[in-house]
Design an enzyme around this catalytic site. Structure first.
Site, PDB file in Angstrom:
ATOM      1  N   HIS A 128      36.851  10.440   4.115  1.00 54.20           N
ATOM      2  CA  HIS A 128      37.942   9.867   4.892  1.00 54.20           C
ATOM      3  C   HIS A 128      37.603   8.409   5.201  1.00 54.20           C
ATOM      4  O   HIS A 128      36.439   8.022   5.189  1.00 54.20           O
ATOM      5  CB  HIS A 128      38.095  10.672   6.188  1.00 54.20           C
ATOM      6  CG  HIS A 128      39.413  10.478   6.871  1.00 54.20           C
ATOM      7  ND1 HIS A 128      39.669   9.382   7.665  1.00 54.20           N
ATOM      8  CD2 HIS A 128      40.533  11.241   6.888  1.00 54.20           C
ATOM      9  CE1 HIS A 128      40.901   9.486   8.145  1.00 54.20           C
ATOM     10  NE2 HIS A 128      41.449  10.598   7.685  1.00 54.20           N
ATOM     11  N   TYR A 129      38.607   7.600   5.491  1.00 51.40           N
ATOM     12  CA  TYR A 129      38.333   6.214   5.856  1.00 51.40           C
ATOM     13  C   TYR A 129      37.738   6.096   7.255  1.00 51.40           C
ATOM     14  O   TYR A 129      37.095   5.109   7.587  1.00 51.40           O
ATOM     15  CB  TYR A 129      39.589   5.342   5.734  1.00 51.40           C
ATOM     16  CG  TYR A 129      40.687   5.692   6.713  1.00 51.40           C
ATOM     17  CD1 TYR A 129      40.733   5.098   7.971  1.00 51.40           C
ATOM     18  CD2 TYR A 129      41.683   6.612   6.380  1.00 51.40           C
ATOM     19  CE1 TYR A 129      41.741   5.421   8.873  1.00 51.40           C
ATOM     20  CE2 TYR A 129      42.685   6.938   7.268  1.00 51.40           C
ATOM     21  CZ  TYR A 129      42.711   6.341   8.513  1.00 51.40           C
ATOM     22  OH  TYR A 129      43.703   6.658   9.403  1.00 51.40           O
ATOM     23  N   ARG A 130      37.936   7.106   8.087  1.00 53.07           N
ATOM     24  CA  ARG A 130      37.358   7.080   9.434  1.00 53.07           C
ATOM     25  C   ARG A 130      35.875   7.419   9.379  1.00 53.07           C
ATOM     26  O   ARG A 130      35.420   8.122   8.485  1.00 53.07           O
ATOM     27  CB  ARG A 130      38.072   8.074  10.340  1.00 53.07           C
ATOM     28  CG  ARG A 130      39.481   7.675  10.642  1.00 53.07           C
ATOM     29  CD  ARG A 130      40.134   8.642  11.606  1.00 53.07           C
ATOM     30  NE  ARG A 130      41.507   8.232  11.849  1.00 53.07           N
ATOM     31  CZ  ARG A 130      42.506   9.066  12.029  1.00 53.07           C
ATOM     32  NH1 ARG A 130      42.293  10.369  12.013  1.00 53.07           N
ATOM     33  NH2 ARG A 130      43.715   8.606  12.248  1.00 53.07           N
TER      34      ARG A 130
END
Length: 184
Positions: A128-130
């Site tokens: 995920h980008y998080r």
């Protein structure tokens, strides 16, 4: 606005490198453990020593070379695997638990992410980008709750990837119990 939920499992990552610049430095070791939302490891994780190029080894500054010599990592590099094989091993481990969208977690994780992006793009693609960066929580504790920060577990990992991952998990567990205790 509707936002898709993120997976509850966390993908804990630590990398040891020849330096901090992913454009010229290379990976030496990568460790990954997937935990559940309560920070409990799903298994023992994966730890891979990577065989870097002779150019990257030769370009290491004295501080980094000494650090990896003291930790014993330099002695293990002759048994390291090519980065492509390391990438396949790490991806296989992560996808055993999470197909896509894993939240990358660790200490000062942005640097690790830069190296994963550059040298393990197939792994980066399933994350995920998080991110959850324990060092950011630590910095908040230093400023807002120094008495809690002073009780945080001491790090002893000695710049080895798996030990650093385990210490990061323990550190977040400490901050969750002592610092992130607000109620809604």
């Amino acid at each position: 606005m509707c936002v898709a939920p993120t997976p509850s499992h966390l993908v804990w990552v630590d990398c040891e490198m020849t330096g901090l610049n992913p454009e010229r430095d290379e990976l030496l070791e990568v460790a990954v453990i997937v935990t559940d939302k309560d920070l409990l490891p799903l298994d023992e994780g994966v730890n891979v020593v990577v065989s870097p190029s002779s150019e990257a080894l030769g370009a290491m500054d004295n501080y980094v070379a000494r650090m990896h010599r003291v930790s014993g990592l330099l002695d293990e590099l002759s048994n390291g695997v090519p980065v492509s094989e390391a990438q396949a091993m790490v991806k296989e481990y992560i996808t055993k638990h999470i197909k896509t969208g894993g939240i990358m977690s660790g200490n000062s994780i942005a640097t690790d992410r830069l190296f994963i992006t550059r040298y393990m793009p197939d792994v980066h693609a399933i994350l995920h980008y998080r991110m959850i960066d324990v060092s950011s929580i630590k910095e908040l504790a230093v400023r807002w709750a120094p008495e809690i920060y002073s009780g945080a577990p001491n790090k002893k990992g000695g710049h080895r990837a798996m030990a650093d991952v385990l210490e990061s998990i323990a550190e977040l567990a400490y901050y969750r119990e002592h610092f992130l205790t607000g109620t809604a």
